[in-house]
Motif scaffolding. Structure first.
Motif, PDB file in Angstrom:
ATOM      1  N   SER A   1     -30.953 -57.254  48.036  1.00 58.85           N
ATOM      2  CA  SER A   1     -32.017 -56.324  47.854  1.00 58.85           C
ATOM      3  C   SER A   1     -31.708 -55.049  48.721  1.00 58.85           C
ATOM      4  CB  SER A   1     -33.251 -56.823  48.695  1.00 58.85           C
ATOM      5  OG  SER A   1     -33.599 -58.050  48.024  1.00 58.85           O
ATOM      6  N   ALA A   2     -31.093 -54.913  50.004  1.00 57.39           N
ATOM      7  CA  ALA A   2     -30.859 -53.820  50.725  1.00 57.39           C
ATOM      8  C   ALA A   2     -30.103 -52.599  50.123  1.00 57.39           C
ATOM      9  CB  ALA A   2     -30.141 -54.414  52.190  1.00 57.39           C
TER      10      ALA A   2
ATOM     11  N   ARG B   1     -31.289 -59.948  58.508  1.00 56.40           N
ATOM     12  CA  ARG B   1     -32.321 -59.091  59.000  1.00 56.40           C
ATOM     13  C   ARG B   1     -33.673 -59.623  58.409  1.00 56.40           C
ATOM     14  NH1 ARG B   1     -35.232 -56.608  62.563  1.00 56.40           N
ATOM     15  NH2 ARG B   1     -36.200 -54.471  61.869  1.00 56.40           N
ATOM     16  N   HIS B   2     -33.612 -59.687  57.086  1.00 58.47           N
ATOM     17  CA  HIS B   2     -34.673 -60.224  56.335  1.00 58.47           C
ATOM     18  C   HIS B   2     -35.411 -61.412  56.926  1.00 58.47           C
ATOM     19  CE1 HIS B   2     -37.037 -62.705  53.259  1.00 58.47           C
ATOM     20  NE2 HIS B   2     -37.389 -61.532  52.852  1.00 58.47           N
ATOM     21  N   SER B   3     -34.556 -62.493  57.480  1.00 51.58           N
ATOM     22  CA  SER B   3     -35.059 -63.616  57.801  1.00 51.58           C
ATOM     23  C   SER B   3     -35.714 -63.407  59.196  1.00 51.58           C
ATOM     24  CB  SER B   3     -34.048 -64.583  58.403  1.00 51.58           C
ATOM     25  OG  SER B   3     -33.311 -64.930  56.846  1.00 51.58           O
TER      26      SER B   3
ATOM     27  N   ASP C   1     -40.346 -51.341  62.156  1.00 48.64           N
ATOM     28  CA  ASP C   1     -40.545 -52.589  61.309  1.00 48.64           C
ATOM     29  C   ASP C   1     -42.069 -52.615  60.824  1.00 48.64           C
ATOM     30  OD1 ASP C   1     -37.749 -53.361  61.724  1.00 48.64           O
ATOM     31  OD2 ASP C   1     -38.676 -54.670  63.520  1.00 48.64           O
TER      32      ASP C   1
ATOM     33  N   ARG D   1     -39.069 -61.513  58.252  1.00 53.04           N
ATOM     34  CA  ARG D   1     -40.114 -62.464  57.854  1.00 53.04           C
ATOM     35  C   ARG D   1     -40.344 -63.384  58.806  1.00 53.04           C
ATOM     36  NH1 ARG D   1     -40.828 -64.124  52.569  1.00 53.04           N
ATOM     37  NH2 ARG D   1     -41.888 -66.378  52.195  1.00 53.04           N
TER      38      ARG D   1
ATOM     39  N   LEU E   1     -39.278 -55.536  54.636  1.00 52.92           N
ATOM     40  CA  LEU E   1     -38.518 -56.705  54.496  1.00 52.92           C
ATOM     41  C   LEU E   1     -38.263 -56.995  53.317  1.00 52.92           C
ATOM     42  CD1 LEU E   1     -40.764 -59.964  54.898  1.00 52.92           C
ATOM     43  CD2 LEU E   1     -41.749 -57.881  54.229  1.00 52.92           C
TER      44      LEU E   1
ATOM     45  N   HIS F   1     -36.877 -64.131  49.420  1.00 52.65           N
ATOM     46  CA  HIS F   1     -38.017 -63.208  49.079  1.00 52.65           C
ATOM     47  C   HIS F   1     -39.170 -63.829  48.473  1.00 52.65           C
ATOM     48  CE1 HIS F   1     -35.993 -59.636  50.605  1.00 52.65           C
ATOM     49  NE2 HIS F   1     -34.848 -60.158  50.049  1.00 52.65           N
TER      50      HIS F   1
ATOM     51  N   ALA G   1     -34.514 -55.818  52.579  1.00 47.34           N
ATOM     52  CA  ALA G   1     -33.502 -56.093  53.609  1.00 47.34           C
ATOM     53  C   ALA G   1     -33.074 -57.659  53.200  1.00 47.34           C
ATOM     54  CB  ALA G   1     -34.221 -56.516  54.792  1.00 47.34           C
ATOM     55  N   ASP G   2     -31.835 -57.837  53.372  1.00 45.92           N
ATOM     56  CA  ASP G   2     -30.981 -59.111  53.240  1.00 45.92           C
ATOM     57  C   ASP G   2     -31.036 -59.718  54.416  1.00 45.92           C
ATOM     58  OD1 ASP G   2     -30.609 -58.489  50.615  1.00 45.92           O
ATOM     59  OD2 ASP G   2     -28.602 -57.114  51.212  1.00 45.92           O
TER      60      ASP G   2
ATOM     61  N   THR H   1     -28.267 -64.061  47.854  1.00 47.35           N
ATOM     62  CA  THR H   1     -28.335 -62.681  48.609  1.00 47.35           C
ATOM     63  C   THR H   1     -27.075 -62.142  48.959  1.00 47.35           C
ATOM     64  OG1 THR H   1     -28.806 -63.961  50.471  1.00 47.35           O
ATOM     65  CG2 THR H   1     -30.717 -63.400  49.295  1.00 47.35           C
TER      66      THR H   1
END
Length: 397
Positions: free
Chosen positions: A57-58, A86-88, A224, A91, A79, A343, A82-83, A52
């Motif tokens: 992805s972002a 922030r993604h974590s 969000d 999630r 999400l 992801h 998002a990378d 990532t």
């Protein structure tokens, strides 16, 4: 030699021979439209999904919110775009509510809806499986999952179609851009009202659970939550409808499996895994390179749009024996159909549970599906591959 065009009609109708040739000769290469890079081999797709820091992805938010849209698209805040880190964070918060308990609580409603819809298509005998069964079945799941007004179900497909079309709308198509902006406005108004209602009175549904969700003193903001709702409507509806459509299409193409599963229902989970491998509901996913990098010996420039062809990876002959044949007894887990690494799809257990319920109710009521078209028309999308319509004749069990 001209570049392969992923949107050409012959590729859309049957992309797998083209993918096989790319895996042999040019596993990472540029294609049309727009000179995008594609990755076709299983291990290379997995490597890109894991990395990532390079394959972002972002960075692809521009696809969901191009400048000519001239307004914010809440899907950009989800999400899926998002990378880490922030993604974590997103999630972890969402995952606290999206649990096995949630899936289990939905199963009776899924079964009731699938049974009713199966009865209807048996009575009608000739139907278009997509609007008459698949879309209605998944819309009912969203109603139950989020505690929505069931009268809205007819709007769900238009909402999904409009949001998914954004990346393909030309800047000078002012009529279509206006329609999509109105759809986003309509969805935002409804979802803001829904969130306000739940904040006043929490219910026993996923949205209320999300409002309760806290991890390490963090909580989901309004942005969000709106991003997640847009994602659930768009990705959740489209991928589930596509999976159910492929199940019905495979029943029509391989009728003996209807008899086999009816006699041996314990094989249904293996059958679902082979459908996911043979025709994955997410056919491809996209990334943007943040730096210049190398993959499979090919140099990719920074800021390159990269299409990871999941549909090709799941037909990779180095991973699957006789990959172009449909063999449910191969016992292959097609986890790549739901992503990989950070992801991996939170909704995968729900999708598998719904497929199992739908198959069971269809087999109870339907003996055969017969396709009533010599050739199918296919959608034009990078992310999904699904017939535009699936006209079938149903023979009662």
């Amino acid at each position: 030699m001209s570049r392969l065009n992923l949107f050409s009609p012959d590729v859309r109708e049957n992309p797998y021979p083209f993918y096989a040739e790319l895996r042999r000769s040019s596993p990472v290469c540029q294609v049309d439209p727009n000179g995008m890079w594609v990755v076709t081999r299983h291990d290379d797709v997995v490597a890109a999904l894991k990395n990532t820091q390079v394959f972002s992805s972002a960075g692809l938010r521009v696809a969901s919110e191009p400048p000519h849209l001239q307004r914010h698209n809440p899907l950009s805040d989800s999400l899926i775009l998002a990378d880490p880190p922030r993604h974590s964070q997103l999630r972890n918060l969402i995952g606290r509510a999206f649990t096995a308990t949630t899936v289990g609580s939905l199963e009776p409603a899924m079964r009731s809806s699938a049974a009713q819809l199966a009865d209807e298509i048996v009575q009608r005998r000739t139907v278009d499986f997509i609007p008459d069964f698949a879309h209605r079945a998944q819309a009912s799941v969203l109603v139950q999952l989020l505690g929505l007004d069931s009268s809205l179900q007819d709007k769900f497909q238009r909402w999904t179609t409009d949001i998914l079309s954004i990346g393909a709308i030309a800047p000078d198509d002012l009529t279509r851009l206006h329609e999509v902006r109105e759809t986003i406005d309509e969805m935002e108004r409804y979802m803001k009202d829904l969130l306000a209602s739940r904040r006043r009175q929490l219910e026993n549904d996923l949205l209320s659970d999300l409002l309760r969700s806290r991890v390490n003193d963090g909580e989901l903001t309004e942005k969000d939550l709106m991003g997640f709702l847009f994602l659930l409507f768009v990705a959740g509806l489209e991928t589930a409808v596509t999976l159910m459509t492929h199940i019905a299409s495979i029943f029509a193409a391989f009728p003996a499996w209807m008899d086999r599963l009816r006699a041996e229902p314990a094989l249904i989970p293996q059958f679902i895994e082979e459908v996911l491998r043979f025709e994955p509901p997410v056919h491809a996913t996209m990334r943007l390179t943040l730096t210049e990098t190398e993959l499979a010996g090919v140099r990719l420039p920074a800021h390159a749009v990269v299409v990871l062809l999941v549909g090709s990876a799941l037909r990779d002959e180095t991973k699957f024996q006789d990959p172009d044949s449909f063999h449910p007894e191969r016992r292959a887990q097609a986890n790549l159909a739901f992503g990989h690494g950070a992801h991996f799809c939170l909704g995968a257990p729900l999708a598998r549970a719904q497929a199992r319920v739908v198959i069971g109710e269809l087999l109870t009521r339907c003996r055969r599906f017969r396709l009533r078209a010599e050739r199918l028309a296919w959608n034009v999308s990078l992310n999904t591959r699904c017939p535009v319509a699936l006209p079938i004749e149903v023979t009662p069990a």
